[in-house]
Design an enzyme around this catalytic site. Structure first.
Site, PDB file in Angstrom:
ATOM      1  N   CYS A 120     -17.712  11.447   7.032  1.00  0.00           N
ATOM      2  CA  CYS A 120     -18.030  11.983   5.708  1.00  0.00           C
ATOM      3  C   CYS A 120     -19.415  11.509   5.277  1.00  0.00           C
ATOM      4  O   CYS A 120     -19.705  10.306   5.337  1.00  0.00           O
ATOM      5  CB  CYS A 120     -16.972  11.474   4.722  1.00  0.00           C
ATOM      6  SG  CYS A 120     -17.318  11.889   3.031  1.00  0.00           S
ATOM      7  N   CYS A 126     -18.929   6.584  -1.758  1.00  0.00           N
ATOM      8  CA  CYS A 126     -17.587   6.759  -2.309  1.00  0.00           C
ATOM      9  C   CYS A 126     -16.794   5.463  -2.176  1.00  0.00           C
ATOM     10  O   CYS A 126     -16.915   4.744  -1.198  1.00  0.00           O
ATOM     11  CB  CYS A 126     -16.911   7.896  -1.540  1.00  0.00           C
ATOM     12  SG  CYS A 126     -15.146   7.979  -1.773  1.00  0.00           S
ATOM     13  N   CYS A 129     -13.152   5.312   1.285  1.00  0.00           N
ATOM     14  CA  CYS A 129     -13.128   4.839   2.673  1.00  0.00           C
ATOM     15  C   CYS A 129     -14.154   3.736   2.845  1.00  0.00           C
ATOM     16  O   CYS A 129     -15.345   4.015   2.949  1.00  0.00           O
ATOM     17  CB  CYS A 129     -13.476   5.983   3.622  1.00  0.00           C
ATOM     18  SG  CYS A 129     -12.259   7.293   3.608  1.00  0.00           S
ATOM     19  N   CYS A 211     -13.381  16.229   1.457  1.00  0.00           N
ATOM     20  CA  CYS A 211     -12.999  14.835   1.688  1.00  0.00           C
ATOM     21  C   CYS A 211     -12.350  14.738   3.057  1.00  0.00           C
ATOM     22  O   CYS A 211     -11.444  15.513   3.387  1.00  0.00           O
ATOM     23  CB  CYS A 211     -12.028  14.379   0.605  1.00  0.00           C
ATOM     24  SG  CYS A 211     -11.181  12.852   1.033  1.00  0.00           S
ATOM     25  N   GLN A 334       4.866   8.134  -1.187  1.00  0.00           N
ATOM     26  CA  GLN A 334       3.916   7.567  -0.226  1.00  0.00           C
ATOM     27  C   GLN A 334       2.851   8.606   0.125  1.00  0.00           C
ATOM     28  O   GLN A 334       3.193   9.765   0.342  1.00  0.00           O
ATOM     29  CB  GLN A 334       4.662   7.138   1.038  1.00  0.00           C
ATOM     30  CG  GLN A 334       5.680   6.039   0.794  1.00  0.00           C
ATOM     31  CD  GLN A 334       5.048   4.659   0.765  1.00  0.00           C
ATOM     32  OE1 GLN A 334       3.849   4.508   0.941  1.00  0.00           O
ATOM     33  NE2 GLN A 334       5.860   3.653   0.526  1.00  0.00           N
ATOM     34  N   TYR A 363      13.025  -3.686  -4.479  1.00  0.00           N
ATOM     35  CA  TYR A 363      11.766  -3.010  -4.851  1.00  0.00           C
ATOM     36  C   TYR A 363      11.806  -1.599  -4.239  1.00  0.00           C
ATOM     37  O   TYR A 363      10.917  -1.208  -3.482  1.00  0.00           O
ATOM     38  CB  TYR A 363      10.543  -3.759  -4.327  1.00  0.00           C
ATOM     39  CG  TYR A 363      10.498  -5.241  -4.649  1.00  0.00           C
ATOM     40  CD1 TYR A 363       9.918  -5.691  -5.838  1.00  0.00           C
ATOM     41  CD2 TYR A 363      11.021  -6.196  -3.783  1.00  0.00           C
ATOM     42  CE1 TYR A 363       9.862  -7.051  -6.133  1.00  0.00           C
ATOM     43  CE2 TYR A 363      10.974  -7.543  -4.078  1.00  0.00           C
ATOM     44  CZ  TYR A 363      10.390  -7.969  -5.242  1.00  0.00           C
ATOM     45  OH  TYR A 363      10.331  -9.311  -5.527  1.00  0.00           O
ATOM     46  N   GLU A 384      14.974  -1.565  -8.615  1.00  0.00           N
ATOM     47  CA  GLU A 384      13.588  -1.179  -8.907  1.00  0.00           C
ATOM     48  C   GLU A 384      13.353  -1.347 -10.413  1.00  0.00           C
ATOM     49  O   GLU A 384      14.231  -1.051 -11.222  1.00  0.00           O
ATOM     50  CB  GLU A 384      13.387   0.285  -8.457  1.00  0.00           C
ATOM     51  CG  GLU A 384      12.244   1.039  -9.075  1.00  0.00           C
ATOM     52  CD  GLU A 384      10.867   0.476  -8.726  1.00  0.00           C
ATOM     53  OE1 GLU A 384      10.623   0.123  -7.578  1.00  0.00           O
ATOM     54  OE2 GLU A 384      10.047   0.398  -9.665  1.00  0.00           O
ATOM     55  N   ASP A 435      10.450  -4.649  -0.095  1.00  0.00           N
ATOM     56  CA  ASP A 435       9.158  -3.939  -0.011  1.00  0.00           C
ATOM     57  C   ASP A 435       8.418  -4.182  -1.322  1.00  0.00           C
ATOM     58  O   ASP A 435       8.237  -3.262  -2.122  1.00  0.00           O
ATOM     59  CB  ASP A 435       9.413  -2.442   0.222  1.00  0.00           C
ATOM     60  CG  ASP A 435       8.116  -1.652   0.402  1.00  0.00           C
ATOM     61  OD1 ASP A 435       7.037  -2.276   0.516  1.00  0.00           O
ATOM     62  OD2 ASP A 435       8.181  -0.409   0.429  1.00  0.00           O
ATOM     63  N   CYS A 462       2.645  -4.871   1.834  1.00  0.00           N
ATOM     64  CA  CYS A 462       1.318  -4.239   1.756  1.00  0.00           C
ATOM     65  C   CYS A 462       0.239  -5.302   1.597  1.00  0.00           C
ATOM     66  O   CYS A 462      -0.916  -4.976   1.359  1.00  0.00           O
ATOM     67  CB  CYS A 462       1.269  -3.222   0.619  1.00  0.00           C
ATOM     68  SG  CYS A 462       1.757  -3.906  -0.966  1.00  0.00           S
TER      69      CYS A 462
HETATM   70  N1  SAH Z   1      10.054   0.813  -1.319  1.00  0.00           N
HETATM   71  C1  SAH Z   1       9.377   1.821  -2.067  1.00  0.00           C
HETATM   72  C2  SAH Z   1       8.339   1.322  -3.073  1.00  0.00           C
HETATM   73  C3  SAH Z   1       7.636   0.044  -2.747  1.00  0.00           C
HETATM   74  S1  SAH Z   1       6.280  -0.284  -3.816  1.00  0.00           S
HETATM   75  C4  SAH Z   1       8.779   2.856  -1.143  1.00  0.00           C
HETATM   76  O1  SAH Z   1       8.677   2.640   0.053  1.00  0.00           O
HETATM   77  O2  SAH Z   1       8.406   3.914  -1.603  1.00  0.00           O
HETATM   78  C5  SAH Z   1       6.903  -1.640  -4.753  1.00  0.00           C
HETATM   79  C6  SAH Z   1       7.841  -1.238  -5.849  1.00  0.00           C
HETATM   80  O3  SAH Z   1       8.273  -2.419  -6.511  1.00  0.00           O
HETATM   81  C7  SAH Z   1       7.233  -0.370  -6.945  1.00  0.00           C
HETATM   82  O4  SAH Z   1       8.022   0.783  -7.070  1.00  0.00           O
HETATM   83  C8  SAH Z   1       7.309  -1.229  -8.207  1.00  0.00           C
HETATM   84  O5  SAH Z   1       7.562  -0.484  -9.368  1.00  0.00           O
HETATM   85  C9  SAH Z   1       8.457  -2.135  -7.884  1.00  0.00           C
HETATM   86  N2  SAH Z   1       8.510  -3.443  -8.566  1.00  0.00           N
HETATM   87  C10 SAH Z   1       7.480  -4.224  -8.956  1.00  0.00           C
HETATM   88  N3  SAH Z   1       7.940  -5.395  -9.445  1.00  0.00           N
HETATM   89  C11 SAH Z   1       9.291  -5.358  -9.359  1.00  0.00           C
HETATM   90  C12 SAH Z   1      10.327  -6.289  -9.684  1.00  0.00           C
HETATM   91  N4  SAH Z   1      10.055  -7.476 -10.192  1.00  0.00           N
HETATM   92  N5  SAH Z   1      11.603  -5.925  -9.446  1.00  0.00           N
HETATM   93  C13 SAH Z   1      11.899  -4.702  -8.909  1.00  0.00           C
HETATM   94  N6  SAH Z   1      10.948  -3.790  -8.581  1.00  0.00           N
HETATM   95  C14 SAH Z   1       9.664  -4.115  -8.794  1.00  0.00           C
END
Ligand code: SAH
Length: 597
Positions: A120, A126, A129, A211, A334, A363, A384, A435, A462
């Protein structure tokens, strides 16, 4: 400018010989965002002699989280935007702080072997990336090493390479992978419409026609919206004044279904002449939803809370694996569906489900992982913090006919301990998937997980730094990291996703380990009484003689053996006598007496 002043050139940077080139080439293999302080780099004595606006030769030895090059001059760590590990570059120092400096890449003296021409032409300006100038193979290598280094340095894991799948899971084609784009809309100084991206660390809009990582159809949509705004004299939002109508264009594409959503984010409830825009957009194959999102706040948040459907449905549908998701403008989803499939399949593989398991998905967001797991588990519980996401999770379960998934709204660190204390459904887990966001898992949640004692914990992360921190905690509490996979979800950025499998150590293993330990190496709860003190207490109080082994067994039942010893037991499954109930009661009394439980 090319006249690099000799007196500014540090001794160790004067000449770059073959050895240094090799070092630089190898440096990427220890890539890390951590400032290095070893060897010649540690010579910073506080006497900073780097001079702002002067040019220096810098050998780029490493790369940072935002894809910036990192080198060292006179013991100072210098961050150089657009430089690539392995470059020998002429760098103008633009900012000097106590221990670090920032430089601008002025000239490449010897380009790195990992350097490629960005696809790009806007990549340099930008903010999206940050690594397009690095070959994709090298990006993957960099990310793999970043995870390895974090697990080694922060997680204190020895021999981590032995459990890491190599190489990182990358894409065959790391372009046009994003299913979502949000283009800011504005005007330049001459009043021309600009649509594109914010320049790195700013809100200046770079006008962009194409893009390299977005869906190809984006270009066509942006062109249509651009002409619509120009031809119909639609105002564009001005952040300074808070006036003007069109703020952003949000585009979502279902990669499996080919359904398309175009959503204009507007500073008002109506879009004049919207029928003209609709007429043009519906000519695009797959157009499914055209809507407005109303955001009348003077804020950095892109989306407001209200959506108005102008044409078609209010959502699009897409699949990850066999699971179907309905996605509205506000839904979290995602952004790289191809690699998400890879990531979730890896999580599923590590979860190793047979169909009888109770699984927790901490999460869980909109339940993406939960629904993936529900296909292979007896029961899945998800938790969540965002109520809207849980509404989506329940809805997605319903449209997929999944009845063995149950969702809770709240903080994982509050909801899960609560359920665990109450006992009953959900207080037990065979497998737990976490997660978390970048800050990692809450300590209270980790403690609860240890008490719930699932056989396997699958940690999807992440941020490798917080992953490493949490893995260290879990390793100290009876789990062992068994496998690690790095998945590239965000090609050309510095972000990296990791899946790590942790397995519970079994008691015979754990207890033998315990007996080998030095009693000086104790944690807070254990340090309250030595094994000898416990034996004495039990003998005096109940007249029973108990062994170290029995004490260790009871301590473990009470969850207070909190450490593993790296000396492996002679045999993992050696038979051991079990502590009889009356001795267990006596030992528990002693543990209570010493306030260890
Ligand atoms: N597992 C999901 C999202 C992961 S991202 C997927 O793969 O799509 C992390 C997530 O944790 C987000 O949705 C965020 O809102 C949530 N989160 C953040 N702090 C939290 C907490 N203390 N308890 C529960 N969820 C939480």
């Amino acid at each position: 400018m090319s006249d690099i002043r000799n007196n500014r050139r540090p001794k160790n940077n004067r000449r770059v010989n073959g050895e240094q080139r090799k070092k630089a080439a190898e440096a990427v293999n220890s890539a890390s965002s951590v400032v290095r302080t070893s060897g010649t780099d540690a010579t910073n004595t506080g006497e900073v002699t780097l001079v702002k606006n002067e040019d220096y030769q810098v050998l780029i030895e490493d790369m940072g989280n935002d894809g910036e090059g990192i080198g060292h001059v006179q013991g100072m760590t210098v961050f150089v935007k657009d430089a690539v590990v392995g470059d020998l570059a002429e760098v103008k120092i633009v900012k000097v702080k106590k221990n670090i400096a920032y430089g601008r890449l002025m000239k490449l003296i010897t380009p790195s072997p990992y350097r490629v021409e960005p696809v790009c032409d806007k990549a340099k300006r930008c903010g999206g990336c940050t690594m397009q100038q690095v070959s994709y193979e090298q990006q993957l290598e960099y990310k793999w090493n970043k995870v390895k280094n974090c697990l080694q340095r922060i997680g204190k894991m020895e021999n981590v390479e032995a459990i890491m799948e190599k190489p990182a899971y990358g894409m065959n084609n790391p372009f046009h992978y994003r299913n979502k784009a949000q283009f800011p809309v504005g005007r330049d100084k001459n009043g021309n419409v600009v649509i594109g991206f914010y320049a790195g660390r700013s809100h200046d809009i770079i006008d962009t026609e194409s893009c390299a990582i977005g869906a190809p159809v984006n270009d066509q949509i942006v062109a249509i919206v651009r002409s619509f705004i120009e031809d119909n004299h639609i105002s564009t939002y001005d952040e300074e004044t808070g006036r003007g109508l069109v703020r952003h264009i949000l585009i979502r594409v279902g990669f499996t279904t080919k359904e398309i959503m175009v959503c204009l984010v507007t500073n008002g409830n109506k879009l004049p002449h919207s029928e003209i825009l609709i007429d043009e957009l519906v000519k695009i194959d797959g157009m499914t939803s055209i809507c407005l999102n109303v955001n009348m706040e003077n804020t950095n948040r892109i989306l407001g809370d209200k959506c108005i459907t102008l044409w078609g449905q209010s959502y699009i549908t897409d699949y990850i694996g066999d699971i179907k998701y309905q996605i509205s403008p506000l839904s979290f989803y995602q952004v790289n569906p191809v690699q998400t499939n890879v990531l979730y399949n890896k999580a599923l593989e590590y979860a190793d489900l047979s169909g009888d398991e109770t699984v927790w998905d901490m999460y869980c967001g909109i339940g993406t992982i939960s629904l993936f797991l529900a296909q292979k588990a007896k029961k899945v519980y998800g938790v969540e913090i965002v109520p809207q996401a849980i509404d989506d999770a329940r809805h997605n379960a319903e449209i997929n006919g999944i009845t063995n998934a149950e969702f809770f709204v709240g903080k994982a660190e509050e909801v899960v301990p609560d359920i665990y204390k109450k006992g009953g459904d959900g207080s037990h887990a065979d497998v737990v998937v976490v997660d978390p966001p970048r800050k990692g898992c809450d300590q209270v949640l980790l403690d609860t997980l240890v008490h719930m004692a699932p056989e396997r914990i699958v940690y999807v992360s992440c941020d490798p730094a917080t992953l490493a921190r949490d893995v260290k905690i879990l390793q100290e509490k009876g789990y062992e990291a068994k496998k690690v996979a790095v998945v590239d979800q965000f090609c050309h950025s510095g972000h990296v996703e990791t899946v790590c499998l942790l397995s519970k150590l079994h008691s015979d293993h754990h207890i033998e380990v315990e007996l080998e330990m030095d009693e000086l190496d104790l944690t807070a709860a254990e340090s309250k009484a030595t094994y000898e003190e416990i034996k004495d207490y039990v003998l005096k109080k109940s007249g029973l003689k108990v062994s170290n082994l029995y004490i260790a067994q009871v301590k473990q039942k009470c969850g207070i053996i909190e450490r593993i010893n790296y000396n492996l037991p002679k045999s993992e499954n050696s038979r051991q006598p079990k502590c009889p109930p009356e001795k267990e009661t006596a030992i528990r009394e002693a543990l209570e007496h010493f306030q260890m439980i």
